[in-house]
Design an enzyme around this catalytic site. Structure first.
Site, PDB file in Angstrom:
ATOM      1  N   ASP A 105       0.838  -1.197   0.000  1.00  0.00           N
ATOM      2  CA  ASP A 105       0.000   0.000   0.000  1.00  0.00           C
ATOM      3  C   ASP A 105       0.875   1.250   0.000  1.00  0.00           C
ATOM      4  OD1 ASP A 105      -2.037   1.855   0.255  1.00  0.00           O
ATOM      5  OD2 ASP A 105      -2.376   1.468   2.388  1.00  0.00           O
ATOM      6  N   ASP A 322      -1.219   8.338  -6.692  1.00  0.00           N
ATOM      7  CA  ASP A 322      -1.515   7.209  -5.806  1.00  0.00           C
ATOM      8  C   ASP A 322      -1.775   5.948  -6.625  1.00  0.00           C
ATOM      9  OD1 ASP A 322      -2.160   5.657  -3.584  1.00  0.00           O
ATOM     10  OD2 ASP A 322      -4.274   6.183  -3.724  1.00  0.00           O
TER      11      ASP A 322
END
Length: 497
Positions: A105, A322
């Site tokens: 992540d 992201d």
């Protein structure tokens, strides 16, 4: 949702000394929904991204790259946006070593795994993996992090640290969808494969601080997508990237290249991918995420009439890169002019219509024949040029024609987020040492060259290393330098983040 696993191989490598010319491969697995009847609906993608963005908003608030070397993940598997997911990797920790499947992540910092004392952790996983639990007593090298340790005072995005009555530094991490985890920090060994030259392996390890979770909540408690934990690749001091680079084990930079065609795949490198066409824009300082200054948008080379102030970074505005976000999100003041300009450019070839809230088009020809290029223009003169397939989603077939929809989503208020939709088919460099992010269009099925910044740039072809364990003993006596590699398994699945 049941997902098949596709095995792939790649290597995570780290250069320990100066001059070396080698590459590395790391084993990869991926579990994703397939196309057809198991195809993921766009509404699912929106919901998944919204949950992630809620957490991002909640968490908002000079020299070389350092020592160390390169980590390369040679990725395979589909990158179809309707088969969305995240990666997880298999790491070994503790003494004796124990394997854990942890989700990768880039939107969080800490590495955490489930403890054997966890009261409600899943006991099985629908991903077909065996779940493991960390035992601080069973590892001879494990040490609890005391409250007096400076780590206990570190600010970690989305996490609150506190001191327990047992003098243990504990944490609570909350995700945007209501999921969360609570536990305490542990220091222990994480194990690597040391690559000696281009054809042999030897074992190595480093000590890292990570979380041992004894309570989960929300989606984390469910078995269908259960893994052993999460490994954060964010910019904070407790991320694995920061911990390893601060000690010269890896460079303070990582890169990825996501293949966008039907076969998917790509490369994730703890190191600096080299390409002469890479352009850079500054990372904004003192931000918990990878914030950049988007200044304008062009369609077919023509700047759109957008007030640059709408992109200005504040407490709840700005632009974030992201890779954990599937689609792309633009503030309304930028979204509307962009969609209007694209629609105008193709008005002679197709009629637009709205499907599930998206601007869509029916086509009987290739999108590259009629759709324009879009350029995102950033501080420092860097432009990210998007081909049609990098801003359009293929949503199936209607009336015998291909249905394509604009993959950008409109946000009324908040942060513009550049997700995998626009990042694919590009080398993306997260250069934390120089506080900049760079990119270049690239065929991600091709080999990449990686720079190890020592006294001068040295180059590693990251896709052409063949490692055999047979010659370790001989080569370890002959070679003056080495590469450290972390062999892990990675998978992608429809996530909760």
């Amino acid at each position: 949702m049941r997902c098949s696993l596709t095995a792939v191989v790649f290597v995570l490598a780290t250069v320990v000394a100066a001059v070396v010319d080698a590459g590395v491969l790391l084993p990869l697995e991926r579990a994703v929904p397939t196309t057809g009847s198991r195809r993921v609906d766009v509404e699912y993608l929106r919901a998944r991204d919204r949950a992630r963005h809620a957490r991002i908003l909640r968490g908002s608030g000079g020299g070389g790259y350092g020592g160390g070397g390169v980590v390369d993940f040679s990725v395979q598997g589909t990158s179809d946006l309707s088969s969305a997911g995240l990666y997880f990797t298999k790491v070994k920790m503790g003494t004796p070593p124990k394997e854990f499947n942890v989700q990768i992540d880039t939107g969080s910092d800490i590495l955490w795994v489930s403890c054997n004392t966890c009261s409600n952790c899943p006991q099985s996983s629908g991903l077909g993996i065996e779940l493991n639990y960390f035992d601080t007593v069973g590892s001879s090298t494990a040490a609890l992090v005391p409250c007096s340790d400076s780590i206990c005072a570190s600010e970690v995005q989305g996490a609150a640290a506190e001191c327990s009555q047992a003098n243990q530094c504990s944490y609570t991490f909350q995700y945007g969808d209501g999921s969360g985890t609570t536990g305490y920090y542990v220091s222990d060994a994480i194990y690597f494969d040391m690559i000696l030259g281009q054809s042999s392996l030897a074992n190595s390890s480093a000590t890292v601080v990570f979380g041992c979770s004894n309570y989960l909540s929300g989606e984390l408690t469910k078995s269908d997508k259960a893994v052993d934990g999460i490994i954060g690749f964010g910019p904070g001091p407790l991320s694995v990237v920061s911990q390893l680079s601060s000690r010269g084990i890896t460079p303070k930079v990582f890169s990825h290249c996501l293949k966008g065609d039907g076969n998917g795949g790509g490369i994730l490198v703890l190191g600096h991918i080299l390409d002469p066409n890479i352009v850079y824009t500054p990372l904004l300082p003192s931000q918990p995420h990878y914030n950049v200054n988007l200044q304008g948008i062009s369609v077919n080379g023509q700047p759109l009439s957008i007030n640059a102030d709408v992109f200005a970074t504040s407490a709840n505005r700005g632009t974030i890169v992201d890779s954990g976000t599937t689609l792309a999100y633009l503030i309304q003041e930028a979204y509307d002019p962009l969609v209007n300009a694209i629609t105008t450019a193709v008005s002679q070839s197709t009629n637009p219509f709205i499907s599930k809230g998206l601007q869509c088009y029916l086509l009987s020809t290739s999108i590259s024949d009629i759709f324009p290029q879009v350029s995102l223009n950033f501080e420092g003169g860097a432009s990210m040029v998007l081909k049609p397939e990098q801003y359009l989603m293929h949503n199936g077939v209607m009336d015998g024609q291909s249905l394509w929809c604009i993959g950008f989503e409109k946000v009324q208020e908040g942060v513009s987020i550049l997700g995998d939709l626009v990042l694919k088919d590009k080398v993306i460099i997260y250069d934390l040492a120089h506080q900049q992010i760079g990119w270049a269009n690239y065929d991600c099925s091709s080999p990449v060259n990686v720079s190890v910044a020592t006294s001068k740039d040295e180059y590693i072809n990251a896709r052409q290393t063949s490692v055999s364990g047979a010659d370790i003993g001989i080569l370890s006596k002959l070679l003056p330098v080495s590469i450290v590699a972390l062999s892990v398994h990675i998978a992608i699945f429809a996530p909760f983040l």
